[in-house]
Scaffold this motif. Structure first.
Motif, short mmCIF file in Angstrom:
data_model
loop_
_atom_site.label_atom_id
_atom_site.label_comp_id
_atom_site.label_asym_id
_atom_site.label_seq_id
_atom_site.Cartn_x
_atom_site.Cartn_y
_atom_site.Cartn_z
N LEU A 85 8.30 0.52 7.25
CA LEU A 85 6.94 0.61 6.64
C LEU A 85 6.98 0.03 5.34
O LEU A 85 7.75 0.06 4.51
CB LEU A 85 6.48 2.19 6.28
N THR A 86 5.78 -0.68 5.12
CA THR A 86 5.73 -1.59 4.05
C THR A 86 4.46 -1.47 3.17
O THR A 86 3.56 -2.30 3.52
CB THR A 86 6.11 -3.07 4.00
N PRO A 87 4.16 -0.37 2.36
CA PRO A 87 2.84 -0.21 2.04
C PRO A 87 2.72 -1.23 0.61
O PRO A 87 3.62 -2.09 0.19
CB PRO A 87 2.92 0.89 1.06
N ALA A 88 1.34 -1.67 0.57
CA ALA A 88 0.76 -2.75 -0.36
C ALA A 88 1.14 -2.33 -1.58
O ALA A 88 1.68 -3.20 -2.65
CB ALA A 88 -0.50 -3.24 -0.28
N ARG A 89 1.01 -0.80 -1.93
CA ARG A 89 1.63 -0.37 -3.48
C ARG A 89 1.91 1.01 -3.04
O ARG A 89 1.79 1.35 -1.91
CB ARG A 89 0.45 -0.54 -4.29
N ALA A 90 2.43 1.66 -3.97
CA ALA A 90 2.83 2.92 -4.00
C ALA A 90 1.46 3.93 -3.42
O ALA A 90 0.64 3.93 -3.71
CB ALA A 90 3.42 3.72 -5.09
N ALA A 91 1.79 5.01 -2.57
CA ALA A 91 0.78 5.66 -1.88
C ALA A 91 1.42 7.13 -2.28
O ALA A 91 2.21 7.52 -2.08
CB ALA A 91 0.51 5.53 -0.43
N THR A 92 0.21 7.82 -3.17
CA THR A 92 0.57 9.29 -3.29
C THR A 92 0.47 10.06 -2.12
O THR A 92 1.12 10.96 -2.17
CB THR A 92 -0.42 9.54 -4.30
N GLN A 93 -0.13 9.70 -1.02
CA GLN A 93 -0.42 10.47 0.17
C GLN A 93 -0.50 9.59 1.23
O GLN A 93 -1.54 8.64 1.26
CB GLN A 93 -1.65 11.43 -0.05
N ALA A 94 0.20 9.76 2.34
CA ALA A 94 0.11 8.90 3.48
C ALA A 94 0.22 10.08 4.75
O ALA A 94 1.11 10.81 5.04
CB ALA A 94 1.44 8.08 3.51
N ARG A 95 -0.93 10.08 5.62
CA ARG A 95 -0.75 10.71 6.80
C ARG A 95 -0.25 9.96 7.96
O ARG A 95 -0.82 8.80 8.43
CB ARG A 95 -2.16 11.05 7.02
N ILE A 96 0.94 10.36 8.48
CA ILE A 96 1.59 9.61 9.45
C ILE A 96 1.25 10.51 10.78
O ILE A 96 1.61 11.31 11.04
CB ILE A 96 3.11 9.47 9.07
N ASP A 128 -3.79 5.84 -2.81
CA ASP A 128 -3.02 5.86 -3.94
C ASP A 128 -3.68 7.07 -4.67
O ASP A 128 -4.41 8.01 -4.37
CB ASP A 128 -2.99 4.63 -4.70
N ALA A 129 -3.37 6.90 -6.13
CA ALA A 129 -3.53 8.13 -6.99
C ALA A 129 -5.14 8.24 -7.44
O ALA A 129 -5.66 9.27 -7.52
CB ALA A 129 -2.90 7.97 -8.27
N THR A 130 -5.70 7.00 -7.21
CA THR A 130 -7.27 7.04 -7.59
C THR A 130 -8.10 7.24 -6.23
O THR A 130 -9.25 7.48 -5.94
CB THR A 130 -7.70 5.57 -7.92
N GLY A 131 -7.38 7.65 -4.77
CA GLY A 131 -7.88 8.01 -3.76
C GLY A 131 -8.28 6.35 -2.93
O GLY A 131 -9.23 6.42 -1.86
N ALA A 132 -8.05 5.29 -3.46
CA ALA A 132 -8.21 4.06 -2.94
C ALA A 132 -7.40 3.70 -1.56
O ALA A 132 -6.06 4.27 -1.67
CB ALA A 132 -8.15 3.05 -3.82
N LYS A 133 -7.76 3.17 -0.65
CA LYS A 133 -6.98 3.09 0.54
C LYS A 133 -5.78 2.17 0.27
O LYS A 133 -6.06 1.15 -0.39
CB LYS A 133 -7.60 2.58 1.86
N VAL A 134 -4.52 2.25 0.92
CA VAL A 134 -3.47 1.36 0.81
C VAL A 134 -3.00 0.95 1.96
O VAL A 134 -2.82 1.59 3.00
CB VAL A 134 -2.28 2.23 0.05
N ALA A 135 -3.09 -0.37 2.24
CA ALA A 135 -2.65 -0.99 3.49
C ALA A 135 -1.25 -0.87 3.70
O ALA A 135 -0.28 -1.01 2.74
CB ALA A 135 -3.17 -2.43 3.63
N VAL A 136 -0.74 -0.37 4.98
CA VAL A 136 0.65 -0.21 5.17
C VAL A 136 1.00 -1.22 6.64
O VAL A 136 0.65 -0.76 7.45
CB VAL A 136 0.99 1.29 5.40
N VAL A 191 -0.35 4.96 10.25
CA VAL A 191 -0.40 5.55 8.78
C VAL A 191 -1.66 5.17 8.10
O VAL A 191 -2.29 4.09 7.93
CB VAL A 191 0.70 4.58 7.97
N ASP A 192 -2.21 6.27 7.47
CA ASP A 192 -3.54 5.98 6.46
C ASP A 192 -3.06 6.74 5.20
O ASP A 192 -2.74 7.86 5.04
CB ASP A 192 -4.55 7.20 7.14
N ALA A 193 -3.22 5.87 4.50
CA ALA A 193 -2.40 6.12 2.95
C ALA A 193 -3.32 5.83 1.63
O ALA A 193 -4.46 4.89 1.95
CB ALA A 193 -1.36 5.03 2.71
#
Length: 224
Positions: free
Chosen positions: A115-126, A175-183, A171-173
């Protein structure tokens, strides 16, 4: 699984279809030539064929001939390209590869994805699903930035051990602001076969199918 290369009569069927099209064009060409010759023979000497019309028909004649030649050349180019691609693909047998993809094989209670997220994700549902699309396991965790491995032991959400087979990850991730993170997801394994039945060679990693164009990295060939 023993290594191997699979193919069908698809290339033969394609060649037959191309040959049929060429024969149809040749038939039209012959028919046109016959009609033109008959028209010239039976024209009224006192009222000969219009020059412009005659020129247009000659242009059509040349166009048909050029189309026949172009089709033959294109068929030759495509055949050579496919043969080259197939020959290149066979070199992957026995190699370990990493490729873009969501699907991998669970074997003896072990499966893994990169897995390679575009940036750190505080929550990722796998979410992990079986070959029929049924969800068998879910997990929520944080993902650090950068490349990382996610391993699954085959246990379903209900606690049962899943059977060996093909499984896909989603993977649905955020970040801390609630914005989606591409993985980005990748799979790895050893190539033990090649499927050449389609327009693009497909590498076989057990039950996992990887299009040749999806390969990202190639490892050293394993010793036998």
């Amino acid at each position: 699984m023993a290594s191997g290369i699979s193919s069908t009569t698809s290339s033969t069927a394609t060649g037959a279809a191309t040959k049929t099209s060429s024969q149809e064009l040749a038939g039209n060409f012959t028919q046109f030539l016959t009609l033109l010759t008959t028209q010239l023979k039976n024209q009224n000497p006192l009222d000969p064929m219009d020059t412009n019309q005659f020129t247009q028909q000659l242009v059509q004649y040349a166009g048909v001939e050029q189309q026949l030649k172009s089709n033959d050349r294109l068929d030759s180019i495509l055949t050579n390209a496919k043969s080259s691609s197939a020959a290149s693909a066979t070199g992957f047998i026995g190699q370990t590869i990493t490729a873009d993809g969501r699907t991998t094989a669970l074997k003896s209670g072990a499966a893994s994805w990169t897995l390679t997220p575009a940036r750190a994700a505080t929550q990722a549902r796998i979410t992990i699903s079986d070959a029929k699309g049924n969800v068998v396991a879910t997990q929520t965790k944080a993902l650090a930035a950068g490349v990382q491995t996610f391993a699954w032991d085959g246990r379903s959400t209900s606690g049962f051990t899943s059977a060996d087979g093909t499984y896909a990850i989603k993977v649905d991730a955020v970040d801390a602001t609630g914005a989606k993170v591409a993985v980005d997801t990748q799979v790895a394994g050893t190539v033990d076969g090649i499927d050449l039945t389609g327009t693009e060679p497909v590498l076989l990693l057990g039950t996992t199918r990887i299009p040749l164009s999806a390969v990202q990295n190639i490892g050293a060939k394993l010793s036998t």
